[in-house]
Write a protein that holds these residues in place. Structure first.
Motif, mmCIF file in Angstrom:
data_model
loop_
_atom_site.group_PDB
_atom_site.id
_atom_site.type_symbol
_atom_site.label_atom_id
_atom_site.label_comp_id
_atom_site.label_asym_id
_atom_site.label_seq_id
_atom_site.Cartn_x
_atom_site.Cartn_y
_atom_site.Cartn_z
ATOM 1 N N ASP A 144 0.834 -1.194 0.000
ATOM 2 C CA ASP A 144 0.000 0.000 0.000
ATOM 3 C C ASP A 144 0.874 1.250 0.000
ATOM 4 N N GLY A 145 0.357 2.297 -0.578
ATOM 5 C CA GLY A 145 1.051 3.573 -0.493
ATOM 6 C C GLY A 145 0.951 4.126 0.926
ATOM 7 N N PHE A 146 1.912 4.963 1.321
ATOM 8 C CA PHE A 146 1.888 5.542 2.662
ATOM 9 C C PHE A 146 2.666 6.848 2.675
ATOM 10 N N LEU A 147 2.458 7.598 3.734
ATOM 11 C CA LEU A 147 3.179 8.853 3.925
ATOM 12 C C LEU A 147 4.344 8.628 4.882
ATOM 13 N N GLN A 148 5.518 8.990 4.449
ATOM 14 C CA GLN A 148 6.711 8.878 5.293
ATOM 15 C C GLN A 148 7.025 10.254 5.877
ATOM 16 N N PHE A 149 6.904 10.363 7.199
ATOM 17 C CA PHE A 149 7.154 11.635 7.869
ATOM 18 C C PHE A 149 8.622 11.707 8.287
ATOM 19 N N PRO A 193 4.353 5.892 -3.250
ATOM 20 C CA PRO A 193 3.252 5.337 -4.044
ATOM 21 C C PRO A 193 3.048 3.849 -3.760
ATOM 22 N N ALA A 194 1.802 3.397 -4.009
ATOM 23 C CA ALA A 194 1.499 1.971 -3.879
ATOM 24 C C ALA A 194 2.228 1.188 -4.968
ATOM 25 N N LYS A 195 2.557 -0.065 -4.655
ATOM 26 C CA LYS A 195 3.224 -0.940 -5.616
ATOM 27 C C LYS A 195 2.332 -2.156 -5.845
ATOM 28 N N ASP A 196 1.895 -2.336 -7.097
ATOM 29 C CA ASP A 196 0.994 -3.436 -7.419
ATOM 30 C C ASP A 196 1.668 -4.783 -7.221
ATOM 31 N N GLY A 197 0.853 -5.780 -6.851
ATOM 32 C CA GLY A 197 1.365 -7.129 -6.686
ATOM 33 C C GLY A 197 1.383 -7.882 -8.017
ATOM 34 N N THR A 198 1.680 -9.195 -7.967
ATOM 35 C CA THR A 198 1.746 -10.053 -9.155
ATOM 36 C C THR A 198 0.644 -11.100 -9.064
#
Length: 533
Positions: free
Chosen positions: A152-157, A198-203
């Motif tokens: 999943d995408g996330f915010l890195q503080f 950003p989110a990274k799609d799986g396979t």
């Protein structure tokens, strides 16, 4: 064809079926019942059980007897069952053992069985299973490909968002500094505050039927909580500080305030303050603490024996400073205070106050001491331009030293140059004396070879020292000339009392008798006293 028992074989011949028993010495013998059960299990017809019993009882090393005229026995071929997991990702095969040496399943038989179950088998895996078949047990014979989860995408503080209570700083020597609490989150313009990953799609995977098994959907990163004083990078993935100041989390958004406001005192509850913007203190600055700011500093309460440092701005004290000979005020620009008492004060601009008592004052601009008291008494004051006061000195004749017309920086530079010149002069005189002594020996032809090298070295050193002294003297003379034509003035509305010493440029005066409503200046030769215009 023969089948084997514990110590017997059943042999099928053209004229019938025979029982062969081997009675090896020390070997375990089969019982009549075991032999009978085996024969019955093969479905042999017309068995001669009397002959069978006699053979079973025989102790001969080898016994071979015909037990039936039939020429066939019952056989069951090897079989297998297929079991598919609920998630359709695994296929197990369970082999059933053949009876009476029944036919074994071939590779093609197993492949066909799997295809009938609509399974896409791996031929190499099937061959491996057949080479190591085990009856009555589940054996993995086909397997799908599991999908690979994405992220999943996330915010890195890039800063600590926790609300942990500030802790004292532990120094290198193990002591604890209760004044350094790191209570305020600070940042500089251009600092990266948040990065959106950003989110990274799986396979996707494939089940045993050859169907696609979709990878779980990923969630995008949350929206960057942009607030005041921040800006997004061109690609929209980074939140940057647009100004320097205090980092604040307000209503879920990140804000940068160039103004730090402390509602109460600067004391043990806040620790020292070091801020890259403007600081406002609504309470007092307690003794022993420091407020350092890049911008202006404003204190509504009293500044005790503390330090206030404004690196680029001004200082404003609503209730003045009681320094107890330990307090310090330093500002790149102006300093304004209701009163200044027993404090060291340095300003790059002007100083304005109601009164100054027993303090050390230095400013590049002017000092104005007016208002209800307008009193300057005791201590030392250096102003680059002028001093304006209501009353200077006290009836007790307290020594009050005043210098105007030369900036503190210029005066300090002059003192530094003179000190350096005197140091070089001592070295020069020592070197000159050494050269003189060696030259006396040289003229008498009594100078050893090793001393000749020393003489050359000392002569060169004299030249270097002389050049340095010449340059220093030129700079000293330039400052002295500038101070000699100083336009600095001292103006007093009420009175200058005895005990006050005034220096304007290169001239000095000690007040012996009271002077009223006057202005003092340097006419190029001495200090003159005129009316206060």
């Amino acid at each position: 064809m023969a089948t084997a028992g514990k110590n017997f074989d059943i042999i099928v011949k053209e004229d019938g079926i025979y029982l062969k028993i081997i009675n090896a010495e020390g070997a375990e013998r089969s019982t009549r019942q075991e032999i009978t059960d085996a024969v019955d299990g093969y479905g042999i017809k017309d068995v001669d059980y009397i002959t069978l019993s006699e053979a079973a009882k025989s102790t001969d090393p080898e016994v071979v007897v015909k037990i039936s005229n039939s020429t066939s026995i019952m056989q069951v071929a090897e079989s297998a069952a297929v079991e598919i997991s609920d998630d359709r990702m695994q296929v197990h095969i369970i082999f059933q053992e053949p009876v009476n040496r029944g036919k074994l399943m071939s590779l093609d038989d197993v492949m066909q069985l799997l295809q009938e179950n609509k399974v896409s088998p791996n031929k190499d895996l099937v061959q491996s299973v057949l080479a190591n078949r085990r009856y009555g047990r589940k054996i993995l014979i086909a397997e799908g490909t599991e999908p690979v989860n994405g992220t999943d995408g996330f915010l890195q503080f890039h800063f600590d968002r926790s609300n942990i209570k500030p802790k004292p700083k532990i120094m290198e020597d193990g002591t604890v500094n209760f004044k350094q609490l790191d209570m305020f989150r600070l940042c500089n313009r251009g600092d990266v505050l948040v990065t959106s990953i950003p989110a990274k799609d799986g396979t996707d995977g494939v089940d045993v039927y050859g169907n696609i098994v979709p990878a779980p959907k990923t969630r995008p990163a949350a929206v960057i909580p942009r607030g005041k004083g921040t800006v997004l990078s061109p690609d929209g993935l980074h939140l940057l500080a647009d100004v320097s100041g205090q980092l604040l989390l307000t209503e879920g958004k990140i804000n940068i305030s160039p103004h730090l406001e402390i509602a109460g005192n600067v004391d043990n509850s806040t620790g020292d303050v070091d801020f890259n913007g403007q600081v406002t203190v609504r309470g007092n600055v307690v003794s022993g603490f420091t407020v350092k700011a890049q911008g202006n500093i404003e204190v509504f309460g009293v500044c005790e024996a503390a330090k206030l440092i404004s690196e680029e701005g001004s200082i404003v004290l609503g209730n003045g400073v009681q320094g107890a000979d330990k307090g310090e005020l330093s500002a790149a620009q102006d300093i304004t205070a209701k009163f200044i008492e027993s404090c060291k004060v340095t300003a790059g601009g002007n100083i304005t106050t109601d009164s100054i008592r027993k303090s050390t004052i230095k400013c590049d601009g002017s000092v104005t001491v007016t208002g209800k008291n307008g009193l300057l008494v005791g201590g030392n004051l250096v102003a680059g331009e002028k001093l304006v006061a209501t009353t200077i000195g006290s009836p007790m004749g307290t020594l009050t030293d005043i210098e105007v017309g030369g900036s503190p920086k210029e005066l300090n530079r002059q003192k530094e140059l003179i000190a350096e010149f005197n140091k070089l002069k001592i070295e020069y005189e020592k070197c000159d004396k050494g050269v003189e002594t060696l030259n006396i020996l040289r003229k008498k032809d009594m100078l050893p070879p090793d001393k000749k090298a020393i003489l050359v070295k000392m002569v060169n050193m004299k030249m270097v020292l002389r050049d340095k002294m010449t340059k220093l003297q030129e700079e000293i003379d330039e400052i002295t000339r500038h101070l000699a034509v100083s336009v600095g003035t001292v103006s007093v509305k009420n009175v200058i009392r005895p005990g006050v010493r005034i220096t304007i440029g290169n001239a000095q005066m000690t007040i012996r008798d009271e002077l009223s409503n006057c202005r003092l200046r340097n006419n190029g030769e001495k200090i003159t006293i005129g009316p206060n215009l």
